[in-house]
Design an enzyme around this catalytic site. Structure first.
Site, PDB file in Angstrom:
ATOM      1  N   ASP A 155     -33.166  -1.832  40.013  1.00 51.31           N
ATOM      2  CA  ASP A 155     -32.613  -0.586  40.539  1.00 51.31           C
ATOM      3  C   ASP A 155     -31.838   0.186  39.478  1.00 51.31           C
ATOM      4  O   ASP A 155     -31.875   1.412  39.433  1.00 51.31           O
ATOM      5  CB  ASP A 155     -31.699  -0.956  41.708  1.00 51.31           C
ATOM      6  N   ASP A 156     -31.132  -0.532  38.625  1.00 49.85           N
ATOM      7  CA  ASP A 156     -30.284   0.145  37.638  1.00 49.85           C
ATOM      8  C   ASP A 156     -31.107   0.770  36.516  1.00 49.85           C
ATOM      9  O   ASP A 156     -30.718   1.782  35.951  1.00 49.85           O
ATOM     10  CB  ASP A 156     -29.263  -0.845  37.070  1.00 49.85           C
TER      11      ASP A 156
ATOM     12  N   TYR B 177     -20.729   1.837  50.638  1.00 54.44           N
ATOM     13  CA  TYR B 177     -21.417   1.897  49.338  1.00 54.44           C
ATOM     14  C   TYR B 177     -20.423   2.447  48.333  1.00 54.44           C
ATOM     15  O   TYR B 177     -19.209   2.424  48.585  1.00 54.44           O
ATOM     16  CB  TYR B 177     -22.655   2.798  49.540  1.00 54.44           C
TER      17      TYR B 177
ATOM     18  N   LYS C 104     -26.420  -2.715  49.384  1.00 55.67           N
ATOM     19  CA  LYS C 104     -27.735  -2.126  49.085  1.00 55.67           C
ATOM     20  C   LYS C 104     -28.697  -2.373  50.238  1.00 55.67           C
ATOM     21  O   LYS C 104     -29.467  -1.514  50.624  1.00 55.67           O
ATOM     22  CB  LYS C 104     -28.311  -2.716  47.797  1.00 55.67           C
TER      23      LYS C 104
ATOM     24  N   GLU D  59     -30.231  -6.273  40.718  1.00 50.74           N
ATOM     25  CA  GLU D  59     -29.133  -5.312  40.818  1.00 50.74           C
ATOM     26  C   GLU D  59     -27.930  -5.786  40.018  1.00 50.74           C
ATOM     27  O   GLU D  59     -27.477  -6.926  40.173  1.00 50.74           O
ATOM     28  CB  GLU D  59     -28.761  -5.171  42.304  1.00 50.74           C
ATOM     29  N   ASP D  60     -27.427  -4.918  39.176  1.00 50.27           N
ATOM     30  CA  ASP D  60     -26.171  -5.133  38.468  1.00 50.27           C
ATOM     31  C   ASP D  60     -26.131  -6.425  37.637  1.00 50.27           C
ATOM     32  O   ASP D  60     -25.131  -7.148  37.616  1.00 50.27           O
ATOM     33  CB  ASP D  60     -24.984  -5.033  39.453  1.00 50.27           C
TER      34      ASP D  60
ATOM     35  N   ASN E   9     -20.490   4.571  38.032  1.00 49.69           N
ATOM     36  CA  ASN E   9     -19.856   4.243  39.313  1.00 49.69           C
ATOM     37  C   ASN E   9     -18.833   3.133  39.145  1.00 49.69           C
ATOM     38  O   ASN E   9     -18.952   2.344  38.215  1.00 49.69           O
ATOM     39  CB  ASN E   9     -20.937   3.773  40.297  1.00 49.69           C
TER      40      ASN E   9
ATOM     41  N   ASN F  40     -27.571   9.352  42.828  1.00 47.33           N
ATOM     42  CA  ASN F  40     -27.424   7.904  43.003  1.00 47.33           C
ATOM     43  C   ASN F  40     -28.764   7.309  43.409  1.00 47.33           C
ATOM     44  O   ASN F  40     -29.500   7.910  44.204  1.00 47.33           O
ATOM     45  CB  ASN F  40     -26.359   7.624  44.072  1.00 47.33           C
TER      46      ASN F  40
ATOM     47  N   ARG G 236     -22.475  -7.376  35.870  1.00 44.13           N
ATOM     48  CA  ARG G 236     -22.109  -5.979  35.584  1.00 44.13           C
ATOM     49  C   ARG G 236     -22.121  -5.218  36.900  1.00 44.13           C
ATOM     50  O   ARG G 236     -23.077  -4.520  37.226  1.00 44.13           O
ATOM     51  CB  ARG G 236     -23.099  -5.379  34.589  1.00 44.13           C
TER      52      ARG G 236
HETATM   53  O1  OAA Z   1     -24.577   1.153  43.299  1.00 47.61           O
HETATM   54  C1  OAA Z   1     -24.556   2.335  42.919  1.00 47.61           C
HETATM   55  O2  OAA Z   1     -23.843   3.203  43.399  1.00 47.61           O
HETATM   56  C2  OAA Z   1     -25.526   2.750  41.834  1.00 47.61           C
HETATM   57  C3  OAA Z   1     -25.840   1.592  40.988  1.00 47.61           C
HETATM   58  O3  OAA Z   1     -26.832   0.921  41.173  1.00 47.61           O
HETATM   59  C4  OAA Z   1     -24.855   1.185  39.980  1.00 47.61           C
HETATM   60  O4  OAA Z   1     -23.935   1.949  39.661  1.00 47.61           O
HETATM   61  O5  OAA Z   1     -24.990   0.066  39.490  1.00 47.61           O
HETATM   62 MG    MG Z   2     -26.536  -1.076  40.484  1.00 53.56          MG
END
Ligand code: OAA
Ligand code: MG
Length: 588
Positions: free
Chosen positions: A302-303, A136, A207, A279-280, A444, A488, A189
């Site tokens: 999640d973000d 991770y 994840k 995610e992202d 991160n 986190n 992103r």
């Molecule tokens: O993945 C991680 O460490 C936390 C997160 O969702 C990000 O930074 O986008």
């Molecule tokens: Mg993320």
């Protein structure tokens, strides 16, 4: 053991399962069986020894017993020694520790996952604090950047513009039919690293391995997906080893149509109760997708939401150290994207819940700085819609330092994805304004952290309470050891998802996020507080996840959004009984 007694064991004597609820179906007793219980053999694995060894889900390597080696045609395909899982684990941990380059450890772990899944999860669960930074953040970030060259075997589903019109068929190519959680990215992103296109796949894969290790969701129920609509990253477009579509990102209607087809296909193929975790995604899509699909699908960003929930938990816990109530504090953010505005809104909701004041009023204690300076009402016209609620009356302020001086926050939160932005002056000013300034550097991976743990403690002369998105080692300052926490979303999403799954929830609501935050904050012990920690250690994460799951499930039932009926009496116990454990099973 008969199937009835298996079921009884699973449900702690209470018959929770009615066969069609939302609880975790475990047809073969695969997860609750112990090593000395037999489970149904799989015909294909009996048919050929070699294919059993090459199937990561059932392969046990040297841990196949003499009996299994006979029964499954494995004689001669393995060296004569028989190891138990503990010895295998010891050997692998020893090997892993020999690698000095983090990426090599990552690759060794991925190889293990592709070779022997149960052993992979055994390692991850038993050594969570050591291995989380490997599978991770921060290492997964580097892995994504180099995904083209380290790529060996595909680990998830790739859905690109080429599959337009055929997404349902693509989903059917995935070997598992009963999916409970999808983590999906479009790679625009990735962490604070920007557009990594198709190489973002490392994130859904990482994840979901935490969904299993930290939240106990069975690996076969997890599906990582990358949607490839191109990339605007020139470096990747010019890289001969790039694994994605070599074109600029599709946007607007073309993008929306592909996502719409995807979301429809997911629901059609897996039903109403499959959880889709975004995610992202970049800001401009993340907020719209969440809003568009939260009324028709079980979706979670999640973000925006996971990060919000974990930060709120840390803030609630920190009140034990800094005193007062949440409403007594003033919050300043650097970064007004998904994380920043998501956290800000959840704080405002919690204060509103506690004080009964309307959320429009509780938002006034929360200030955000973006790349153009403090968000103030004179900028309202030109602001993106998700920033508008934060445009309060104030004269324009250009820099973070000036904003700190003007707003005098008690809590400073970095969520901009840009590293080294909490300068010495910023931290010193926070320390001059507050007895115990709370400083959260959330971006991160480590390279994008707003400041390091060492900087936070030394610049504040040991006054700061600090936590960060990516892990930092403890810091010694003037003879005292300071242990930074890791704020986190990995604390939240595995337990949150488990709670949705075990209750058969069909929608996500903000109340569930607040419940998750409160559950996590309640898991911080006096011993943790004595060390200045505002999060419990990750070593207890499975117990923590069960508690989060129980609180989230409780909310789902209370709100009438749970479809798994009847409601189990003891939801913590029920959550624990649903969790995957990585010990080997006997096949014959
Ligand atoms: O993945 C991680 O460490 C936390 C997160 O969702 C990000 O930074 O986008
Ligand atoms: Mg993320």
């Amino acid at each position: 053991m008969s199937s009835t007694s298996l079921k009884e064991m699973r449900n702690g004597g209470e018959d929770y399962s009615n066969g069609h609820g939302g609880g975790v179906r475990d047809l073969y007793g695969e997860d609750c069986a112990t090593e000395d219980q037999l489970i149904t053999p799989w015909t294909f694995s009996v048919a050929s020894g070699c294919s059993l060894l090459r199937d990561p889900r059932y392969n046990k390597g040297l841990a196949f017993t003499e009996g299994e080696r006979d029964a499954h045609y494995l004689r001669g395909l393995l060296p004569p020694a028989v190891f138990n899982q503990e010895l295998q684990e010891k050997r692998l941990m020893h090997n892993l520790r020999q690698y000095e380059v983090p990426l090599h450890r990552y690759m060794a772990m991925m190889d293990l996952q592709e070779r022997n899944e149960r052993l992979f999860y055994k390692l991850l669960i038993d050594n969570v604090e050591e291995l989380l930074p490997v599978v991770y953040t921060p290492t997964v970030g580097e892995a994504c950047q180099k995904y083209g060259s380290i790529f060996r075997r595909p680990q998830g589903l790739y859905i690109s513009l080429k599959e337009k019109g055929k997404i349902l068929e693509v989903l059917k190519n995935w070997p598992e039919k009963s999916i409970q959680v999808i983590v999906v990215t479009d790679g625009e992103r990735i962490l604070g690293l920007g557009d990594l296109g198709c190489q973002g796949m490392g994130i859904p894969v990482g994840k979901l391995s935490l969904y299993t290790a930290l939240g106990g969701v069975r690996p076969s129920s997890c599906l990582p997906i990358t949607i490839d609509v191109g990339t605007n990253n020139e470096k990747l477009l010019n890289d001969e080893f790039y694994i994605g579509l070599k074109q600029k990102r599709a946007a607007g209607q073309e993008y929306a149509e592909l996502l719409e087809e995807f979301m429809r296909a997911v629901k059609q193929n897996y039903g109403e109760k499959v959880l889709v975790q975004f995610e992202d995604f970049a800001n401009h899509n993340a907020f719209d997708l969440l809003e568009k699909y939260s009324s028709s699908h079980l979706v979670f960003n999640d973000d925006i939401q996971g990060t919000a929930s974990v930060v709120l938990a840390g803030l609630l816990a920190s009140l034990k150290l800094v005193g007062g109530t949440l409403a007594d504090h003033t919050f300043l953010f650097l970064g007004a994207g998904e994380a920043g505005t998501g956290i800000a809104e959840l704080i405002a909701l919690e204060i509103s819940k506690q004080t009964k004041a309307p959320v429009e009023k509780t938002r006034k204690k929360i200030w955000l700085v973006d790349s153009k300076g403090l968000i103030v009402s004179s900028r309202l016209e030109s602001l993106q819609h998700f920033k508008k609620p934060w445009a309060h009356e104030h004269e324009p302020v250009k820099t973070l330092l000036d904003a700190v001086k003007a707003i005098k926050p008690t809590v400073l939160i970095g969520s901009s994805g840009a590293g080294k932005t909490f300068t010495k002056e910023v931290v010193e000013t926070m320390a001059s304004l507050n007895e115990k300034p709370l400083i959260l550097a959330l971006s991160n991976p480590t390279s994008q952290s707003e400041c390091t743990a060492e900087e936070a403690y030394t610049w504040s002369k040991g006054k700061a309470i600090f936590a960060s998105g990516s892990p930092f080692d403890p810091v010694e300052y003037e003879g005292k050891v300071f242990v930074p926490g890791q704020a986190n979303n990995a604390y939240i999403f595995p337990g949150f998802g488990l709670g949705l799954i075990i209750s058969g929830a069909i929608r996500v609501r903000d109340e569930m996020l607040l419940a998750a935050s409160e559950a996590l904050a309640a898991q911080v012990s006096q011993e943790n507080y004595d060390k200045g920690l505002i999060y419990p250690p990750f070593s207890n994460i499975r117990k923590i996840s069960a508690h989060i799951a129980a609180k989230v499930a409780t909310k789902a039932y209370d709100l009438g959004l749970a479809s798994h009926l009847p409601r189990p009496k003891d939801l913590v116990k029920y959550a624990e009984s649903c969790m995957y454990s990585p010990g080997y099973r006997s096949y014959r």
